[in-house]
Design an enzyme around this catalytic site. Sequence first.
Site, short mmCIF file in Angstrom:
data_model
loop_
_atom_site.label_atom_id
_atom_site.label_comp_id
_atom_site.label_asym_id
_atom_site.label_seq_id
_atom_site.Cartn_x
_atom_site.Cartn_y
_atom_site.Cartn_z
N ARG A 89 0.86 -1.18 0.00
CA ARG A 89 0.00 0.00 0.00
C ARG A 89 0.90 1.23 0.00
NH1 ARG A 89 -2.34 1.08 5.33
NH2 ARG A 89 -0.92 2.85 5.27
N HIS A 99 -3.66 4.70 4.52
CA HIS A 99 -4.82 3.82 4.64
C HIS A 99 -6.07 4.50 4.10
CE1 HIS A 99 -8.04 1.44 6.41
NE2 HIS A 99 -8.49 2.54 6.98
N TYR A 101 4.14 6.23 11.12
CA TYR A 101 4.55 4.83 11.33
C TYR A 101 5.53 4.30 10.28
CZ TYR A 101 0.38 4.24 8.32
OH TYR A 101 -0.54 4.34 7.33
#
Lengths: 365, 348
Positions: B247, B251, B260
């Site tokens: 990805r 998100h 992160y």
Amino acid sequence: MSETITATSEAAPAAPTSPAASTAPVQHLSMQQALNRALDEILAASPKTVVFGEDCGQLGGVFRITDGLQAKHGEGRVFDTPLAESGILGMSVGLAMAGFHPIPEVQFDGFAYPAINQIVCQIARMNYRSRGTLPMRITLRVPSFGGIRAPEHHGESLEALFAHVPGLKVVSPSDPHDAYHLLKYAVSRPDPVIFMEPKSRYWQKGPVTFRPETPDAGTADAGEPPEAGLTGARVVREGRHVTLVAWGAMVARCLQVAELAAEDGIDVEVLDLRWLKPIDAPALVASAGKTRRAVVVHEAPLTSGLGAEVAQLITQGCFDTLKAPVERVTGFDVPYPSGDLEDEYLPNIDRILFGIQRVLEYRRG
Amino acid sequence: MDTTPTLVADDAAPLTHEQLRELYSLMAAVRQLDTAAVAWQRQGIIPGYAPELGQEAAQVGSGYAVDKSRDFVFPTYREMGVARAMGLDMVGYMSTHKATWHGGMYNPLESRFAPIQAVVAGSVLHAVGWAHGQTLSGKPAGELGAAMTYFGDGASSQGDVHEAMNFAAVMKAPVVFFIQNNGWAISVPTERQVAGGSVAARAAGYGIPAVQVDGNDVAAVFEATRNAFAHARSGNGPVVIEAMTYRRGPHSTADDPGRYRTLDEERTDAGEDPLERHRARLLADGTADEAFFAAAHQAAQDEEEAIRAGIEALGPRPGSEMFDLVFQETTPALESQAAAWREESEHV
């Protein structure tokens, strides 16, 4: 009890539990037999109906509600699933999307909890989410409530939880006749219905009236519902002094209470709510408006229970005529207790009589 | 002990040059629309979106293998590329992200694409139920439709996925479990999400044949999916495909991957860009030329503009739908609430 009540020697009217015409055949069946027969006829009437769950097939279910159905209708129509309630209910969604009419069973009420996600997030919402193109024609049979001294998680009363969820309908029969007809009616409808069977009443027999002149429809394909009266509450005993509102196993207990109260000259009306969603508000208002006093009796815990909803509907419809606030006699706000304490937890005859006494003796101010 | 059954191979012909070009055009359209949707969110045209940058090959390759005359797809919320590859009405698809309605504006029975799902493992079980319905329908093996259910490495942690695999294997239901392992469940990387590091490896425990495929290779994904469908449709039961991808974006448009992972990590871990990879292949074997790519990107841009116009033209839904679509047969309480809403809304 109360001097304001005039004692009556009139016998209580017979409970109208056999509503069909006198020519209709009547059989005495237990609720277990009545449900088994209804499922048998439903499976025979519509090839799209499928019955499944844990132990539903060869064993016939732990309560034998599906006894013999697999042998008669085949393993494709009546089948055992792996032991996984979310799987059973999630699978029901897919089957309904594929045009089937699933009639799943969770073995005991407490085992509906592991499937709550599928019931609440999926079954209840798919019609809405799909703008009406994916109706969830699912009848979930849940052996419900307590009274059989079963282990933990085998005696829960989930009606308020289910009734609170938009998109679900909830019904609970109280005797074999209603069990037979309400199940057939529930399966015939296009919306998801949680069918809460009072397991403590499975083995009690009662008259079941059939209607041979119109093939008792198992599906909507067969036309109109067999009895228009199945959509609402029913007065199972008429009375003048106070209305007891109950459902499931508590209906029989309230009828017992009514008999005892009659000895004291208290003429009790018993209303079997049957549909816990949608609730038949006009029936509540009609009955409580007539008797001017009402007590709701349920097995579930008191706080935020369905009794509060019933009391509000009665209050809203009968505020001016009520002689007393609506009373509640219920289970307590405790986890369903072990078998030894069951009798202390469930509304018993004395507690219901005290509830009646409270509304009869209520004084304003 | 090897507990993984062998997948029954499909004997279909290799992809034609035209199909290979079409796969590129589809990925280009998906990349364009996906990138645009993020911009639309920033511009206030839609309130939110879940990008799929980097997953074009996994989605287009698998969606391209669906036979809409008999199969049924069960997505989550990040399968825009599958929808596009299946030829869905993309204004209808995007309307969910515009928040006009949950789950899509189209008829799932016609599109063969179930409503968009936020409870990501929930629809995996629906696929099993639908697929078991195929078995119950009495169709002979070979004529069965198959269900394909999409989920990610994150959803694979949910119990419903395990129940679904077990049910499907026990019942030999024609299901293709298509896992897009994009490395991240919002902020949690696969190594902290999936014990053993592979979802496909779990299939062995259920006796389900499984393949792990390079999710950035659209042709490989297509062929793996086509094989899986052939296996399932022939009555051999379910298949697990795990497409390993990445990805590349957040998100969702509300997410901040900088909390992160670093940009350097993104560059290192993302692997090959699926579009660049397929473009290089087409150029190398002479299947396509620069003129083709230019035309494909122009078509993607034109399509995106048409979809944006369609989205902007969508009016608000009538409020009465809120009440009308809860049940097939409404209730007195809902009727009464709808009546009160109508009366009180007149004064708004």
